[in-house]
Design a protein around this motif. Sequence first.
Motif, short mmCIF file in Angstrom:
data_model
loop_
_atom_site.label_atom_id
_atom_site.label_comp_id
_atom_site.label_asym_id
_atom_site.label_seq_id
_atom_site.Cartn_x
_atom_site.Cartn_y
_atom_site.Cartn_z
N ASP A 111 1.06 -1.19 0.25
CA ASP A 111 0.37 0.29 -0.08
C ASP A 111 0.71 1.06 -0.23
OD1 ASP A 111 0.85 -0.41 2.37
OD2 ASP A 111 -1.34 -1.05 3.32
N GLU A 112 2.20 1.76 0.89
CA GLU A 112 2.37 2.43 0.84
C GLU A 112 3.61 2.43 -0.29
OE1 GLU A 112 5.27 0.91 4.24
OE2 GLU A 112 3.17 1.75 5.39
N PRO A 113 4.02 2.19 -1.23
CA PRO A 113 4.93 1.90 -2.49
C PRO A 113 3.16 3.28 -3.26
CG PRO A 113 5.49 0.05 -1.40
CD PRO A 113 4.06 0.86 -0.69
N LEU A 114 1.98 1.94 -3.31
CA LEU A 114 1.59 2.37 -4.30
C LEU A 114 1.20 4.24 -3.89
CD1 LEU A 114 -0.22 2.14 -6.74
CD2 LEU A 114 -1.81 0.94 -5.17
N PHE A 242 -12.57 4.78 9.53
CA PHE A 242 -11.49 3.41 9.86
C PHE A 242 -10.36 3.57 9.67
CE2 PHE A 242 -13.60 3.51 5.59
CZ PHE A 242 -12.28 2.46 4.73
N ALA A 243 -8.98 2.75 9.91
CA ALA A 243 -7.64 2.19 9.66
C ALA A 243 -7.43 1.39 10.29
CB ALA A 243 -7.28 3.87 10.34
N GLY A 244 -6.03 0.70 9.52
CA GLY A 244 -5.53 -0.49 9.59
C GLY A 244 -3.86 0.31 9.55
N VAL A 245 -3.71 0.70 10.21
CA VAL A 245 -2.27 1.54 10.45
C VAL A 245 -1.72 0.67 11.36
CG1 VAL A 245 -2.49 3.18 8.27
CG2 VAL A 245 -3.15 3.41 11.78
N ASP A 270 -2.64 -3.12 11.13
CA ASP A 270 -1.67 -2.95 9.72
C ASP A 270 -1.90 -3.69 8.40
OD1 ASP A 270 -0.22 -0.88 8.92
OD2 ASP A 270 2.02 -2.32 9.81
N HIS A 271 -2.21 -3.08 7.16
CA HIS A 271 -1.92 -3.22 6.25
C HIS A 271 -3.26 -4.24 5.84
CE1 HIS A 271 1.84 -1.16 5.21
NE2 HIS A 271 2.59 -2.69 6.30
N GLU A 297 -5.08 7.79 3.43
CA GLU A 297 -4.80 7.71 2.19
C GLU A 297 -4.00 6.07 2.34
OE1 GLU A 297 -2.17 10.53 -0.79
OE2 GLU A 297 -1.39 10.44 1.58
N LYS A 298 -3.12 5.46 2.79
CA LYS A 298 -2.61 4.27 2.67
C LYS A 298 -3.57 2.90 2.82
CE LYS A 298 0.01 1.12 5.91
NZ LYS A 298 0.53 1.60 7.28
N ASP A 299 -4.48 3.47 3.43
CA ASP A 299 -5.65 2.39 3.88
C ASP A 299 -6.67 2.59 2.69
OD1 ASP A 299 -6.15 1.01 6.80
OD2 ASP A 299 -5.35 3.02 6.77
#
Length: 335
Positions: A111-114, A242-245, A270-271, A297-299
Amino acid sequence: MKLETPRWWYARDRQVMPVTRALLTPLSWIWAAATARRIARAEPADPGVPVICVGNVTMGGAGKTPVVREVARRLAARGRAVHLLSRGYGGRLTGPVRVDPEVHTAADVGDEPLMLARDFPVWVARDRAAGAAAAAAAGAQAVVMDDGHQNPSVRKALSLVVVDGETRGEEWPFGDGRVFPAGPMREPLARGLSRADAAVILLPADLPLAEPDLVRALKAVPVLAAHLQAAVAPPTGPQVGFAGVGKPWKVERALKAAGCELADFAPFPDHFAYDEATLQRLADRAAQFGAGLVTTEKDWVRLPPAWRARVTAWPVRAAFDNEAALDALLARIGL
């Protein structure tokens, strides 16, 4: 199945979860010894261009990626051709491969690279030395590596350690100092700082750097402060977040601090890979409140395409309190 980050890791009080800590401590000794041995025996490869590592000494949630983006932005503003490098955690591609946001998904590259590839050239490589070499061959004048402070395979011109400045008081970014799995540390603090050029304390937008204990704990290296700021205002009206970090509770707090009218908030590991059933439950929950859906953004880049139009991405950025100090570190390595 991914597990949520244990909050007891960050408790200074050794009487919190004492039995669990005690049972896991022998494993932490093994982890720390293996990490030290791997670093000591390595022969780092030189890709021919400066590599700036933005890492940490704890397990996730410190805020490395916003700092990576800001360091890259500073370099680009100085006319440097900067490429980013990531292991691509959560992605299936081993690389080296340059991320194409029009072709790749989070399942391919992480997710982070994208997310970062929308702003900069990004390379994913399990072999960091090969990834740095690929970036250099493609014209990079500098490589910013997201994570990898404990990865000795590539020579680093500058190593920044990011520290969570929000965790304070009874919660401490280093817990009681124990190494994983008995605590949050990837390695003992003194050992990690011995290879760092500076520490970046990342703070919420509304929280000043007023924690002398934390600054003293990092006294072995120069300390820079940065604040996590909203790149745009949060959506108006009631929202279900919501967040998956690494530390989803930080996202909840940041949304509230930015003025978001949070009706509810759902934390995930996370992720986390969002499936249709999970997203539908979130949508049903939002409908109960007459609310929208908001996430990081990451999610957001991990969502199925059909759901992206139904969820608002809330981007944030790291703003350095003393940009001249960061520029001085970059100038020291010729950038």
